[in-house]
Each structure stands twice: as structure tokens, then as C-alpha cells.
Design a protein around this motif. Structure first.
Motif, short mmCIF file in Angstrom:
data_model
loop_
_atom_site.label_atom_id
_atom_site.label_comp_id
_atom_site.label_asym_id
_atom_site.label_seq_id
_atom_site.Cartn_x
_atom_site.Cartn_y
_atom_site.Cartn_z
N LEU A 1 54.69 -16.67 -20.84
CA LEU A 1 54.29 -18.05 -20.60
C LEU A 1 52.78 -18.17 -20.54
CD1 LEU A 1 56.85 -18.96 -17.80
CD2 LEU A 1 57.00 -19.52 -20.23
N ASN A 2 52.28 -19.34 -20.94
CA ASN A 2 50.86 -19.65 -20.88
C ASN A 2 50.68 -20.94 -20.09
OD1 ASN A 2 49.15 -18.17 -23.39
ND2 ASN A 2 51.37 -18.11 -23.53
N TYR B 1 40.35 -25.73 -13.11
CA TYR B 1 41.25 -25.15 -12.11
C TYR B 1 42.22 -26.18 -11.53
CZ TYR B 1 37.66 -21.52 -12.29
OH TYR B 1 36.77 -20.58 -12.72
N GLU B 2 42.26 -27.36 -12.11
CA GLU B 2 43.14 -28.42 -11.61
C GLU B 2 44.56 -28.22 -12.15
OE1 GLU B 2 42.21 -30.54 -9.38
OE2 GLU B 2 40.08 -30.10 -9.44
N MET C 1 41.66 -19.33 -11.15
CA MET C 1 42.52 -19.56 -12.32
C MET C 1 43.89 -18.93 -12.10
SD MET C 1 42.36 -21.26 -15.08
CE MET C 1 44.06 -21.71 -15.27
N ARG C 2 43.91 -17.74 -11.51
CA ARG C 2 45.20 -17.10 -11.22
C ARG C 2 46.04 -17.97 -10.30
NH1 ARG C 2 43.62 -11.75 -8.95
NH2 ARG C 2 41.57 -12.23 -9.73
N ASP C 3 45.41 -18.53 -9.27
CA ASP C 3 46.14 -19.40 -8.34
C ASP C 3 46.61 -20.68 -9.03
OD1 ASP C 3 45.70 -17.54 -6.37
OD2 ASP C 3 44.07 -18.67 -5.40
N ALA C 4 45.78 -21.27 -9.86
CA ALA C 4 46.15 -22.50 -10.57
C ALA C 4 47.29 -22.22 -11.55
CB ALA C 4 44.95 -23.07 -11.31
N ARG C 5 47.21 -21.10 -12.26
CA ARG C 5 48.26 -20.73 -13.21
C ARG C 5 49.60 -20.53 -12.48
NH1 ARG C 5 45.00 -17.83 -16.53
NH2 ARG C 5 44.95 -16.09 -15.10
N LYS C 6 49.54 -19.82 -11.36
CA LYS C 6 50.76 -19.58 -10.58
C LYS C 6 51.36 -20.90 -10.09
CE LYS C 6 52.66 -17.02 -6.77
NZ LYS C 6 52.52 -16.68 -5.41
N ALA C 7 50.51 -21.79 -9.59
CA ALA C 7 50.99 -23.10 -9.11
C ALA C 7 51.60 -23.90 -10.26
CB ALA C 7 49.85 -23.87 -8.47
N CYS C 8 51.01 -23.82 -11.44
CA CYS C 8 51.54 -24.52 -12.62
C CYS C 8 52.92 -23.98 -12.99
CB CYS C 8 50.56 -24.36 -13.78
SG CYS C 8 51.17 -24.99 -15.35
N PHE C 9 53.06 -22.65 -13.03
CA PHE C 9 54.34 -22.04 -13.37
C PHE C 9 55.41 -22.39 -12.34
CE2 PHE C 9 52.00 -18.34 -15.66
CZ PHE C 9 51.79 -19.15 -16.76
N GLU C 10 55.05 -22.37 -11.06
CA GLU C 10 56.02 -22.72 -10.02
C GLU C 10 56.42 -24.18 -10.12
OE1 GLU C 10 54.09 -21.48 -6.40
OE2 GLU C 10 54.69 -19.37 -6.71
N ARG C 11 55.44 -25.06 -10.36
CA ARG C 11 55.75 -26.49 -10.50
C ARG C 11 56.73 -26.72 -11.65
NH1 ARG C 11 51.10 -29.41 -13.01
NH2 ARG C 11 52.08 -28.45 -14.81
N LEU D 1 53.64 -23.54 -21.12
CA LEU D 1 54.16 -23.42 -22.48
C LEU D 1 54.45 -21.96 -22.78
CD1 LEU D 1 51.64 -25.69 -24.45
CD2 LEU D 1 53.96 -26.28 -23.76
N CYS D 2 55.50 -21.68 -23.56
CA CYS D 2 55.74 -20.32 -24.02
C CYS D 2 54.69 -19.99 -25.08
CB CYS D 2 57.16 -20.16 -24.57
SG CYS D 2 57.47 -21.05 -26.10
N LYS D 3 54.55 -18.73 -25.41
CA LYS D 3 53.51 -18.31 -26.36
C LYS D 3 53.65 -19.02 -27.70
CE LYS D 3 50.84 -14.70 -28.29
NZ LYS D 3 49.95 -15.63 -28.92
#
Length: 105
Positions: A55-56, A71-72, A30-40, A79-81
Motif C-alpha cells: 500500500l501507498n 503531513y496532513e 510522515m510515518r505517523d501520517a501514513r499509519k493514520a491514513c492506512f488505519e482510517r 492506494l495499492c501500488k
């Protein structure tokens, strides 16, 4: 002081069990997926275009109902909080799918 409140001595101790949902949220996947989402999304809220801050990574298709997609990265949106809270209020809860006029881009 810290030692006095660890494990069984803690007021909310429940026998060493962690809810499955919390295990998923804290997992490396989940940490990796979240990081990839934020970078994207360039660390920018997709609803209000706020850059940075709290950010969420929001699951468009809730992972409680579609666990195979939890995890996709394509299922996550930054989204911001504030917008994240508004998203769930508009959807009527945390396990409902909300697709609507929420994205700025």
C-alpha cells in the motif's frame, strides 16, 4: 563486507547529503501520517478495494507544490501500488493534481 561498503566507500556516495524529499518521506511525522491514513482507510485501496498488500499513502495535493500539507492525513489516500502507479500516469506526472474516477468508495 558491510563495513567495506559504508559511507565514502559506497559507489553512490554523495558526501553524506540526503535529498530533502527523502528526509520528509522517512521522517517520524510522515510515518505517523501514513499509519493514520492506512488505519482510517482500513488498510484498503480506495480505488480497487484491495485489502492489504503493498500500500501507498498518496498525496492528493502533491507535497512538492503544497509542502505545508505534506503531513496532513486529510491530504492522504490509501492506494495499492498498481493503482498508485496508474493514478500518476493518468495525472501526467508526480506533481500534478489528479482528481477523477479513481475511488471505488
Amino acid at each position: 563486507l558491510r563495513e567495506a561498503n559504508l559511507g565514502e566507500k559506497r559507489y553512490n556516495w554523495k558526501g553524506g547529503i540526503t535529498a530533502k524529499r527523502m528526509e520528509h518521506r522517512r521522517s517520524m511525522y510522515m510515518r505517523d501520517a501514513r499509519k493514520a491514513c492506512f488505519e482510517r482507510d482500513d488498510y484498503t485501496c480506495r480505488s480497487c478495494a484491495q485489502r492489504g498488500g503493498k500500500l501507498n499513502a498518496h498525496h492528493v495535493w502533491p507535497f512538492q507544490r503544497w509542502s505545508e500539507w505534506k503531513y496532513e492525513v486529510w491530504n492522504l489516500v490509501t492506494l495499492c501500488k498498481t493503482c498508485h502507479d496508474n493514478w500518476h500516469k493518468a495525472a501526467g506526472g508526480h506533481v500534478k493534481v489528479a482528481i477523477g474516477p479513481f475511488f471505488a468508495t
